[in-house]
Design a protein around this motif. Sequence first.
Motif, PDB file in Angstrom:
ATOM      1  N   ASN A  10     -61.627   0.213 -12.260  1.00  0.00           N
ATOM      2  CA  ASN A  10     -61.644   1.093 -13.417  1.00  0.00           C
ATOM      3  C   ASN A  10     -60.608   0.641 -14.452  1.00  0.00           C
ATOM      4  OD1 ASN A  10     -62.786   3.406 -14.737  1.00  0.00           O
ATOM      5  ND2 ASN A  10     -60.838   4.433 -14.365  1.00  0.00           N
ATOM      6  N   ASP A  11     -59.462   0.159 -13.982  1.00  0.00           N
ATOM      7  CA  ASP A  11     -58.437  -0.366 -14.900  1.00  0.00           C
ATOM      8  C   ASP A  11     -58.964  -1.603 -15.633  1.00  0.00           C
ATOM      9  OD1 ASP A  11     -56.774   1.647 -13.999  1.00  0.00           O
ATOM     10  OD2 ASP A  11     -55.563   0.333 -12.723  1.00  0.00           O
ATOM     11  N   LEU A  12     -59.697  -2.440 -14.931  1.00  0.00           N
ATOM     12  CA  LEU A  12     -60.299  -3.616 -15.568  1.00  0.00           C
ATOM     13  C   LEU A  12     -61.355  -3.192 -16.582  1.00  0.00           C
ATOM     14  CD1 LEU A  12     -60.627  -6.670 -15.835  1.00  0.00           C
ATOM     15  CD2 LEU A  12     -62.221  -6.570 -13.887  1.00  0.00           C
ATOM     16  N   PHE A  13     -62.148  -2.198 -16.236  1.00  0.00           N
ATOM     17  CA  PHE A  13     -63.147  -1.649 -17.152  1.00  0.00           C
ATOM     18  C   PHE A  13     -62.477  -1.191 -18.452  1.00  0.00           C
ATOM     19  CE2 PHE A  13     -64.865   2.584 -18.448  1.00  0.00           C
ATOM     20  CZ  PHE A  13     -65.966   2.123 -19.169  1.00  0.00           C
ATOM     21  N   PHE A  14     -61.377  -0.453 -18.341  1.00  0.00           N
ATOM     22  CA  PHE A  14     -60.676   0.007 -19.539  1.00  0.00           C
ATOM     23  C   PHE A  14     -60.109  -1.166 -20.324  1.00  0.00           C
ATOM     24  CE2 PHE A  14     -56.927   1.165 -21.914  1.00  0.00           C
ATOM     25  CZ  PHE A  14     -57.452   2.116 -22.769  1.00  0.00           C
ATOM     26  N   THR A  15     -59.528  -2.136 -19.637  1.00  0.00           N
ATOM     27  CA  THR A  15     -58.952  -3.310 -20.301  1.00  0.00           C
ATOM     28  C   THR A  15     -60.015  -4.030 -21.124  1.00  0.00           C
ATOM     29  OG1 THR A  15     -57.333  -3.558 -18.512  1.00  0.00           O
ATOM     30  CG2 THR A  15     -57.719  -5.492 -19.915  1.00  0.00           C
ATOM     31  N   VAL A  42     -52.165  -8.471 -21.975  1.00  0.00           N
ATOM     32  CA  VAL A  42     -53.383  -8.188 -21.204  1.00  0.00           C
ATOM     33  C   VAL A  42     -53.000  -7.662 -19.826  1.00  0.00           C
ATOM     34  CG1 VAL A  42     -55.428  -9.217 -20.124  1.00  0.00           C
ATOM     35  CG2 VAL A  42     -54.848  -9.805 -22.489  1.00  0.00           C
ATOM     36  N   GLU A  43     -52.008  -8.278 -19.204  1.00  0.00           N
ATOM     37  CA  GLU A  43     -51.540  -7.787 -17.898  1.00  0.00           C
ATOM     38  C   GLU A  43     -50.983  -6.376 -18.016  1.00  0.00           C
ATOM     39  OE1 GLU A  43     -48.769 -10.848 -16.737  1.00  0.00           O
ATOM     40  OE2 GLU A  43     -50.326 -11.972 -15.665  1.00  0.00           O
ATOM     41  N   ALA A  49     -53.450   0.797 -17.413  1.00  0.00           N
ATOM     42  CA  ALA A  49     -54.723   1.295 -17.946  1.00  0.00           C
ATOM     43  C   ALA A  49     -54.919   2.785 -17.702  1.00  0.00           C
ATOM     44  CB  ALA A  49     -55.891   0.504 -17.360  1.00  0.00           C
ATOM     45  N   ASP A  50     -54.506   3.270 -16.550  1.00  0.00           N
ATOM     46  CA  ASP A  50     -54.696   4.698 -16.274  1.00  0.00           C
ATOM     47  C   ASP A  50     -53.893   5.563 -17.242  1.00  0.00           C
ATOM     48  OD1 ASP A  50     -52.362   3.742 -15.042  1.00  0.00           O
ATOM     49  OD2 ASP A  50     -52.429   5.249 -13.455  1.00  0.00           O
ATOM     50  N   ILE A  51     -52.759   5.075 -17.711  1.00  0.00           N
ATOM     51  CA  ILE A  51     -51.959   5.804 -18.701  1.00  0.00           C
ATOM     52  C   ILE A  51     -52.593   5.674 -20.081  1.00  0.00           C
ATOM     53  CG2 ILE A  51     -49.722   5.888 -19.869  1.00  0.00           C
ATOM     54  CD1 ILE A  51     -48.571   4.868 -17.112  1.00  0.00           C
ATOM     55  N   TYR A  52     -52.931   4.438 -20.472  1.00  0.00           N
ATOM     56  CA  TYR A  52     -53.543   4.213 -21.782  1.00  0.00           C
ATOM     57  C   TYR A  52     -54.880   4.944 -21.902  1.00  0.00           C
ATOM     58  CZ  TYR A  52     -50.159   0.446 -22.605  1.00  0.00           C
ATOM     59  OH  TYR A  52     -49.021  -0.285 -22.793  1.00  0.00           O
ATOM     60  N   HIS A  53     -55.591   5.015 -20.805  1.00  0.00           N
ATOM     61  CA  HIS A  53     -56.919   5.632 -20.820  1.00  0.00           C
ATOM     62  C   HIS A  53     -56.851   7.123 -21.136  1.00  0.00           C
ATOM     63  CE1 HIS A  53     -60.976   6.649 -19.063  1.00  0.00           C
ATOM     64  NE2 HIS A  53     -61.248   5.604 -19.818  1.00  0.00           N
TER      65      HIS A  53
END
Length: 151
Positions: A10-15, A42-43, A49-53
């Motif tokens: 899911n983190d990759l999906f958001f990225t 990118v890293e 990602a869970d925070i940015y999402h």
Amino acid sequence: MTGREDKKENDLFFTCSLIDYIARRTKNRRTDIVDALGRASVEKIYELADIYHSDNIDTVSDQFIVKAAISDGTFDNVSDALYAVPSHWDMGKVYKRLILGISRERNLSVIDALFEAYHSFVSDKLDDYNSSFYYDAPQNILNAFLEGKLE
């Protein structure tokens, strides 16, 4: 695993979705966005990602556009599209599946596979919304990448 898929998937999906969103906002190719962001950013996106999402995607994208000094380009595959345009979320899913496949097949880290995916001919094909390639079966997209050609 919490929810329907693995957290890191899911983190990759958001990225990938954020990369696409930034590219659309700035009218740049996805590979140019990945290069402008650089590996460290990118890293960071992937790791947080869970925070940015949970924040507004415009706010998050603005932060990275400013930090990476991404200027407006002339690549506008959305306006050039003659048919329905996939959302940045749709394309995030396509790239996520491709990257996971590359990572698995080539025994690479997810970040290394991400850079390979966005720097391949497949990325240009996925960005052509006037073709049907972006909604091809995930295995067909991966096979095209691995074989270096479209069948």
